[in-house]
Design an enzyme around this catalytic site. Structure first.
Site, PDB file in Angstrom:
ATOM      1  N   ASP A 151      61.209  31.708  63.593  1.00 45.12           N
ATOM      2  CA  ASP A 151      61.712  32.126  64.896  1.00 45.12           C
ATOM      3  C   ASP A 151      60.993  33.413  65.305  1.00 45.12           C
ATOM      4  O   ASP A 151      61.149  34.447  64.655  1.00 45.12           O
ATOM      5  CB  ASP A 151      63.220  32.362  64.760  1.00 45.12           C
ATOM      6  CG  ASP A 151      63.873  32.943  66.001  1.00 45.12           C
ATOM      7  OD1 ASP A 151      63.195  33.089  67.031  1.00 45.12           O
ATOM      8  OD2 ASP A 151      65.081  33.251  65.926  1.00 45.12           O
ATOM      9  N   HIS A 193      58.840  28.862  66.829  1.00 48.32           N
ATOM     10  CA  HIS A 193      59.384  28.584  68.156  1.00 48.32           C
ATOM     11  C   HIS A 193      59.493  29.887  68.919  1.00 48.32           C
ATOM     12  O   HIS A 193      59.862  30.921  68.373  1.00 48.32           O
ATOM     13  CB  HIS A 193      60.709  27.801  68.106  1.00 48.32           C
ATOM     14  CG  HIS A 193      61.888  28.502  67.505  1.00 48.32           C
ATOM     15  ND1 HIS A 193      62.563  29.516  68.136  1.00 48.32           N
ATOM     16  CD2 HIS A 193      62.540  28.301  66.330  1.00 48.32           C
ATOM     17  CE1 HIS A 193      63.583  29.911  67.396  1.00 48.32           C
ATOM     18  NE2 HIS A 193      63.583  29.206  66.280  1.00 48.32           N
ATOM     19  N   ASP A 207      71.725  40.178  66.196  1.00 54.06           N
ATOM     20  CA  ASP A 207      70.563  39.498  66.765  1.00 54.06           C
ATOM     21  C   ASP A 207      70.428  39.865  68.236  1.00 54.06           C
ATOM     22  O   ASP A 207      70.751  39.088  69.129  1.00 54.06           O
ATOM     23  CB  ASP A 207      70.735  37.985  66.597  1.00 54.06           C
ATOM     24  CG  ASP A 207      69.542  37.198  67.129  1.00 54.06           C
ATOM     25  OD1 ASP A 207      68.433  37.755  67.158  1.00 54.06           O
ATOM     26  OD2 ASP A 207      69.735  36.021  67.509  1.00 54.06           O
ATOM     27  N   TYR A 212      63.107  27.268  57.105  1.00 51.68           N
ATOM     28  CA  TYR A 212      63.197  27.991  58.371  1.00 51.68           C
ATOM     29  C   TYR A 212      63.568  29.440  58.122  1.00 51.68           C
ATOM     30  O   TYR A 212      64.422  29.741  57.283  1.00 51.68           O
ATOM     31  CB  TYR A 212      64.263  27.342  59.251  1.00 51.68           C
ATOM     32  CG  TYR A 212      64.524  28.031  60.571  1.00 51.68           C
ATOM     33  CD1 TYR A 212      63.569  28.040  61.575  1.00 51.68           C
ATOM     34  CD2 TYR A 212      65.744  28.655  60.815  1.00 51.68           C
ATOM     35  CE1 TYR A 212      63.822  28.658  62.798  1.00 51.68           C
ATOM     36  CE2 TYR A 212      66.004  29.268  62.034  1.00 51.68           C
ATOM     37  CZ  TYR A 212      65.041  29.260  63.026  1.00 51.68           C
ATOM     38  OH  TYR A 212      65.290  29.870  64.223  1.00 51.68           O
ATOM     39  N   ARG A 221      61.256  26.958  73.017  1.00 49.44           N
ATOM     40  CA  ARG A 221      62.721  26.924  73.105  1.00 49.44           C
ATOM     41  C   ARG A 221      63.144  27.366  74.500  1.00 49.44           C
ATOM     42  O   ARG A 221      62.656  28.381  75.009  1.00 49.44           O
ATOM     43  CB  ARG A 221      63.335  27.852  72.061  1.00 49.44           C
ATOM     44  CG  ARG A 221      64.818  28.148  72.300  1.00 49.44           C
ATOM     45  CD  ARG A 221      65.409  29.036  71.247  1.00 49.44           C
ATOM     46  NE  ARG A 221      66.491  29.849  71.791  1.00 49.44           N
ATOM     47  CZ  ARG A 221      67.283  30.641  71.069  1.00 49.44           C
ATOM     48  NH1 ARG A 221      67.092  30.738  69.760  1.00 49.44           N
ATOM     49  NH2 ARG A 221      68.220  31.352  71.645  1.00 49.44           N
ATOM     50  N   ASP A 243      61.316  34.768  68.395  1.00 54.09           N
ATOM     51  CA  ASP A 243      62.009  35.289  69.578  1.00 54.09           C
ATOM     52  C   ASP A 243      61.139  35.108  70.825  1.00 54.09           C
ATOM     53  O   ASP A 243      60.726  34.011  71.120  1.00 54.09           O
ATOM     54  CB  ASP A 243      62.398  36.749  69.367  1.00 54.09           C
ATOM     55  CG  ASP A 243      63.522  36.923  68.351  1.00 54.09           C
ATOM     56  OD1 ASP A 243      64.203  35.928  68.051  1.00 54.09           O
ATOM     57  OD2 ASP A 243      63.706  38.039  67.860  1.00 54.09           O
ATOM     58  N   ASN A 292      69.642  22.016  67.441  1.00 52.77           N
ATOM     59  CA  ASN A 292      70.098  23.147  66.637  1.00 52.77           C
ATOM     60  C   ASN A 292      71.548  22.930  66.209  1.00 52.77           C
ATOM     61  O   ASN A 292      72.467  23.053  67.020  1.00 52.77           O
ATOM     62  CB  ASN A 292      69.963  24.434  67.450  1.00 52.77           C
ATOM     63  CG  ASN A 292      70.309  25.666  66.637  1.00 52.77           C
ATOM     64  OD1 ASN A 292      70.388  25.618  65.415  1.00 52.77           O
ATOM     65  ND2 ASN A 292      70.511  26.781  67.323  1.00 52.77           N
ATOM     66  N   GLU A 331      68.415  24.746  73.534  1.00 52.30           N
ATOM     67  CA  GLU A 331      69.522  25.465  72.913  1.00 52.30           C
ATOM     68  C   GLU A 331      70.855  25.150  73.586  1.00 52.30           C
ATOM     69  O   GLU A 331      70.925  24.962  74.805  1.00 52.30           O
ATOM     70  CB  GLU A 331      69.249  26.972  72.967  1.00 52.30           C
ATOM     71  CG  GLU A 331      70.322  27.834  72.305  1.00 52.30           C
ATOM     72  CD  GLU A 331      70.441  27.607  70.804  1.00 52.30           C
ATOM     73  OE1 GLU A 331      70.820  26.488  70.401  1.00 52.30           O
ATOM     74  OE2 GLU A 331      70.175  28.545  70.040  1.00 52.30           O
ATOM     75  N   GLU A 379      60.824  31.569  72.743  1.00 47.93           N
ATOM     76  CA  GLU A 379      61.872  31.257  73.711  1.00 47.93           C
ATOM     77  C   GLU A 379      61.629  31.885  75.075  1.00 47.93           C
ATOM     78  O   GLU A 379      60.783  32.771  75.232  1.00 47.93           O
ATOM     79  CB  GLU A 379      63.223  31.689  73.163  1.00 47.93           C
ATOM     80  CG  GLU A 379      63.369  33.179  72.988  1.00 47.93           C
ATOM     81  CD  GLU A 379      64.532  33.539  72.074  1.00 47.93           C
ATOM     82  OE1 GLU A 379      65.385  34.331  72.517  1.00 47.93           O
ATOM     83  OE2 GLU A 379      64.585  33.053  70.928  1.00 47.93           O
ATOM     84  N   CYS A 416      71.886  36.192  71.218  1.00 47.54           N
ATOM     85  CA  CYS A 416      72.080  34.943  70.473  1.00 47.54           C
ATOM     86  C   CYS A 416      72.190  33.796  71.465  1.00 47.54           C
ATOM     87  O   CYS A 416      72.832  33.924  72.514  1.00 47.54           O
ATOM     88  CB  CYS A 416      73.348  35.042  69.620  1.00 47.54           C
ATOM     89  SG  CYS A 416      73.871  33.468  68.895  1.00 47.54           S
TER      90      CYS A 416
END
Length: 291
Positions: free
Chosen positions: A83, A110, A56, A41, A155, A85, A207, A185, A112, A120
């Site tokens: 990821d 993924h 982040d 990942y 996500r 975003d 997660n 999440e 989101e 975050c």
């Protein structure tokens, strides 16, 4: 030749659940493979933190993440989940993100439902887009993929701000839009996982990030609750950081690193992971031919 996406799907079938570990760079990916890890990942937070020294907060770009992904896939054939975003922009940007990820050998992503100026997932005051906007992000992603096996996970950060019922409603709509898997999440309890498992018909990701809102459950517990994928996004990175911090402090205070040598990976261990001796042998053969 089997695609990266196909490898990911096979790993998901063959591992119950599939443990996915954060590999912050290409060398970490090779070490994970040596330990038998079946999926790597690349965290967006990890790229921001490790490659740029930034928090982040959506400050890195597609090209920033793409470069770190390319470095990993060029040296390690373990399927890589990345990821992405919010996809870095509108429909055309998201489509480019998906195509570029496939082109550098990424197996899955993924995406989101936070706003572009994201936070975050375990921090307060997260803002999420409308369900329709996230559905559009997923539809664009699915339409853009050039490999049907490329795995797209949706996500949602709605659980913390909207509650379980609305988060579940979003997840169901994301699946209808074409998501191959769901990442909820900041889930907190066994009951929450079981509710999602009962009501969605695609693989579910949990997660297990440290120091967040979710307890660090054992993989067997999560499997029993219906979880298909377990993500450990920054575990090794956090341990590496603490070790490095201690070495720097020791050198400064003790004038030598000697007391920390016992905690270090040896040169021999490094060479084994890198396949150093094979490269050296090849050099010797080349020089022999020239003489």
């Amino acid at each position: 030749m089997i695609s990266a996406g196909k490898k990911f799907r096979e790993a998901l079938i063959n591992n119950k659940p599939l443990q996915i570990v954060g590999t912050i760079n290409a060398y970490c990916a090779t070490m994970a493979k040596a330990q038998g890890i079946q999926c790597n990942y690349l965290s967006g937070a990890g790229v921001a933190n490790a490659s740029f020294g930034l928090p982040d907060l959506g400050m890195t770009s597609l090209n920033d993440v793409l470069e770190d992904a390319r470095r990993i896939t060029s040296i390690c054939d373990t399927p890589l989940l990345v990821d992405i975003d919010t996809g870095w922009g509108g429909a055309f940007n998201i489509a480019k993100t998906i195509k570029d990820m496939i082109n550098v050998g990424v197996a899955a992503v993924h995406i989101e439902d936070q706003v572009s100026q994201k936070r975050c997932g375990h921090r307060p005051n997260k803002q999420i887009v409308s369900c329709q906007e996230m559905e559009d992000r997923i539809k664009v992603s699915v339409d853009a993929r050039t490999d049907d096996d490329f795995f797209i996970i949706a996500r949602t950060d709605a659980f913390a701000s909207e509650g379980i019922e609305l988060a579940l409603e979003r997840a169901q709509k994301y699946i209808e839009a074409g998501a191959d898997g769901i990442f909820i999440e900041a889930v907190k309890t066994k009951e929450h996982y079981e509710i999602f498992r009962k009501n969605i018909n695609v693989p579910l990701l949990a997660n297990m990030t440290e120091f967040g809102q979710t307890e660090l459950f054992h993989k067997d517990e999560l499997a029993n609750w219906g979880v298909d994928m377990i993500l450990y996004p920054l575990s090794a990175f956090r341990a590496m950081n603490k070790a490095a911090e201690l070495v720097y402090k020791t050198i400064q205070t003790e004038g030598t690193q000697l007391s920390q040598e016992k905690n270090m990976q040896t040169r021999e261990e490094l060479y084994v992971h890198l396949g150093y001796y094979n490269f050296e042998k090849k050099l010797d053969q080349l020089f022999e031919k020239d003489t």
